[in-house]
Design a protein around this motif. Sequence first.
Motif, PDB file in Angstrom:
ATOM      1  N   UNK A 190       9.917  -0.892 -13.280  1.00  0.00           N
ATOM      2  CA  UNK A 190      11.061  -0.095 -12.826  1.00  0.00           C
ATOM      3  C   UNK A 190      11.136   1.215 -13.607  1.00  0.00           C
ATOM      4  N   UNK A 191      11.524   2.284 -12.932  1.00  0.00           N
ATOM      5  CA  UNK A 191      11.708   3.585 -13.566  1.00  0.00           C
ATOM      6  C   UNK A 191      13.193   3.751 -13.872  1.00  0.00           C
ATOM      7  N   UNK A 207      14.778   6.148 -14.887  1.00  0.00           N
ATOM      8  CA  UNK A 207      15.285   7.472 -14.544  1.00  0.00           C
ATOM      9  C   UNK A 207      15.345   7.743 -13.053  1.00  0.00           C
ATOM     10  N   UNK A 208      15.162   6.707 -12.233  1.00  0.00           N
ATOM     11  CA  UNK A 208      15.093   6.919 -10.789  1.00  0.00           C
ATOM     12  C   UNK A 208      16.436   7.302 -10.171  1.00  0.00           C
ATOM     13  N   UNK A 209      17.537   7.038 -10.860  1.00  0.00           N
ATOM     14  CA  UNK A 209      18.882   7.463 -10.432  1.00  0.00           C
ATOM     15  C   UNK A 209      19.257   6.947  -9.039  1.00  0.00           C
ATOM     16  N   UNK A 210      18.896   5.695  -8.747  1.00  0.00           N
ATOM     17  CA  UNK A 210      19.236   5.113  -7.451  1.00  0.00           C
ATOM     18  C   UNK A 210      20.334   4.052  -7.545  1.00  0.00           C
ATOM     19  N   UNK A 211      20.785   3.769  -8.788  1.00  0.00           N
ATOM     20  CA  UNK A 211      21.764   2.694  -8.958  1.00  0.00           C
ATOM     21  C   UNK A 211      23.072   3.018  -8.257  1.00  0.00           C
ATOM     22  N   UNK A 212      23.542   4.261  -8.400  1.00  0.00           N
ATOM     23  CA  UNK A 212      24.778   4.655  -7.730  1.00  0.00           C
ATOM     24  C   UNK A 212      24.661   4.559  -6.222  1.00  0.00           C
ATOM     25  N   UNK A 213      23.490   4.914  -5.702  1.00  0.00           N
ATOM     26  CA  UNK A 213      23.276   4.813  -4.263  1.00  0.00           C
ATOM     27  C   UNK A 213      23.314   3.365  -3.783  1.00  0.00           C
ATOM     28  N   UNK A 222       0.828  -1.206   0.000  1.00  0.00           N
ATOM     29  CA  UNK A 222       0.000   0.000   0.000  1.00  0.00           C
ATOM     30  C   UNK A 222       0.865   1.259   0.000  1.00  0.00           C
ATOM     31  N   UNK A 223       2.155   1.116   0.282  1.00  0.00           N
ATOM     32  CA  UNK A 223       3.077   2.246   0.311  1.00  0.00           C
ATOM     33  C   UNK A 223       3.735   2.368  -1.056  1.00  0.00           C
ATOM     34  N   UNK A 224       3.277   3.337  -1.851  1.00  0.00           N
ATOM     35  CA  UNK A 224       3.727   3.460  -3.240  1.00  0.00           C
ATOM     36  C   UNK A 224       5.223   3.738  -3.336  1.00  0.00           C
ATOM     37  N   UNK A 225       5.775   4.519  -2.415  1.00  0.00           N
ATOM     38  CA  UNK A 225       7.208   4.842  -2.475  1.00  0.00           C
ATOM     39  C   UNK A 225       8.039   3.592  -2.243  1.00  0.00           C
ATOM     40  N   UNK A 226       7.683   2.818  -1.232  1.00  0.00           N
ATOM     41  CA  UNK A 226       8.403   1.577  -0.918  1.00  0.00           C
ATOM     42  C   UNK A 226       8.316   0.603  -2.090  1.00  0.00           C
ATOM     43  N   UNK A 227       7.119   0.444  -2.641  1.00  0.00           N
ATOM     44  CA  UNK A 227       6.903  -0.486  -3.749  1.00  0.00           C
ATOM     45  C   UNK A 227       7.722  -0.078  -4.966  1.00  0.00           C
ATOM     46  N   UNK A 228       7.653   1.213  -5.344  1.00  0.00           N
ATOM     47  CA  UNK A 228       8.360   1.677  -6.531  1.00  0.00           C
ATOM     48  C   UNK A 228       9.868   1.620  -6.342  1.00  0.00           C
ATOM     49  N   UNK A 229      10.346   1.983  -5.141  1.00  0.00           N
ATOM     50  CA  UNK A 229      11.790   1.935  -4.893  1.00  0.00           C
ATOM     51  C   UNK A 229      12.325   0.517  -5.031  1.00  0.00           C
ATOM     52  N   UNK A 230      11.540  -0.478  -4.620  1.00  0.00           N
ATOM     53  CA  UNK A 230      11.973  -1.874  -4.743  1.00  0.00           C
ATOM     54  C   UNK A 230      12.117  -2.267  -6.205  1.00  0.00           C
ATOM     55  N   UNK A 231      11.156  -1.856  -7.045  1.00  0.00           N
ATOM     56  CA  UNK A 231      11.279  -2.141  -8.485  1.00  0.00           C
ATOM     57  C   UNK A 231      12.445  -1.383  -9.101  1.00  0.00           C
TER      58      UNK A 231
END
Length: 495
Positions: free
Chosen positions: A467-468, A470-476, A410-419
């Motif tokens: 997965x997005x 453009x989320x730019x989380x790979x470096x993190x 139900x938490x869209x941020x958590x769900x999207x960040x995982x993808x």
Amino acid sequence: MTYTLGVDIGTYQTKGVLVDDKGRVVAVARRDHEMIVPRPGWAEHRAEEDWWGDFVQVTRDLLAGSGIDPTEIACVATSAIGPCMLPVDGQGRPLMNGVLYGVDTRAEAEITELTDRIGEETILATCGNALTSQSVGPKILWLKRNHPELFDRTEAIFTSTSFLTFRLTGEKVIDHYTAANFSPLYDVDRQDWTDALASDIIALDKLPRLMWSSEIAGTVTPEAAAETGLAPGTPVTCGTIDAAAEAVSVGLTRPGDMMMMYGSTIFIIQAVSGRVTDPRLWYAPWLFEGEHASMAGLATSGTLTHWFRDQFARELPRETAFPDLAREAADTPAGANGILFLPYFSGERTPIHDPRAKGTFFGLNLTHTRGDMYRALLEGIAHGTAHVIETYGEIGQAPTRVLAVGGGTQNAIWLQATSDIGKVPQILREKSIGASYGNAFLAACAAGLAERGDIDRWNPVTQQVEPDPGAALEGQHDLFKRLYLQTKDIMADLS
């Protein structure tokens, strides 16, 4: 109309459902309880109050709320957190609180000693799993050494589910999937108990009788019927661990399917075509004879959202705190304005298996807000999950589809960040009730009211999260893994 009843005991909540033979939910009931943390690294439940007491109340609520005659219930199936360790006396009465799954790290010394004495390769070859905080065998040895007076009175070791089944039917049983977590006491090739690796832990006749989750263990006794309101003689399945029932609820059926459970912990189950042996992951026979599963799990996930709310959002109304925090996190860009979060608040399970790992907010400055920190927390859990997904890829078991389920979806941020971080699409089904619904389906299968393929009709697919790029989380993500490696020794010293 014929009905089935499914009840699941979770870390913080018990949930039950009544379902008709078309898979339609007739009634839902819930009851909250607490996880007891008597000291850092320990985690417990009260078996009578939190497991059996919750089951009784939830079942009575389902019957009262639905108006269904108990004789119309064809079968009952249960699941619960696991694997747990509960010593009981000759009458099946608990001798102490139930010691919880891998979030409880009290047996670290026993894990090290048994691994050194037996050898990791030998343990993996026989048990399919390295000894970790998820293993029940070292916790039994901890009991024997630290509470010999209780151990001497112990006539059986139950898990949470086997305790429920015993209270319902009087039968001391356990499913193979759960038993595989009793390393070094379970031989995965023979699919039987063994004392060949460690004869000094406990006599094998004090472990429950092995069954498959799809089998009927017994029927509701008159005593259990009087407490629960169920009809005497109602069939009861053997039961299983909550995550396995959750996987059933979303249709984990073919090799390559991966269930991602967003609960108090992230738990992952992947159906595989044969035995997978890797010390970073877990293996078990699946719920049905001849099938296999590979598992992984974080130690603390949804638990961290509760911790954050209780420590940093006390002024928010409890009923709206999580939506309010989610809105604050949504105002923060992906990457949480440079904060890294390690979600190791009770050590960590897969893939690092480090009971001394510590939780960390890293990179804070005076511009950061509560929303930044909450987003970092959610993304940190997603980084930990992505680390597990990478591990599956490294051993040639990358998932072919990921089925997401649980309250955290139900938490869209958590769900999207995982993808985004894990680089996987996630499939969501119509009903995200979870393990209790999977139990109702397993009960229907055991009673001959459904076949396994019927889950697609019972619970159809409704959404896919992509997965997005453009989320730019790979470096993190690389920084996340480096942060753990570069602070690992400090974490150990703090212990």
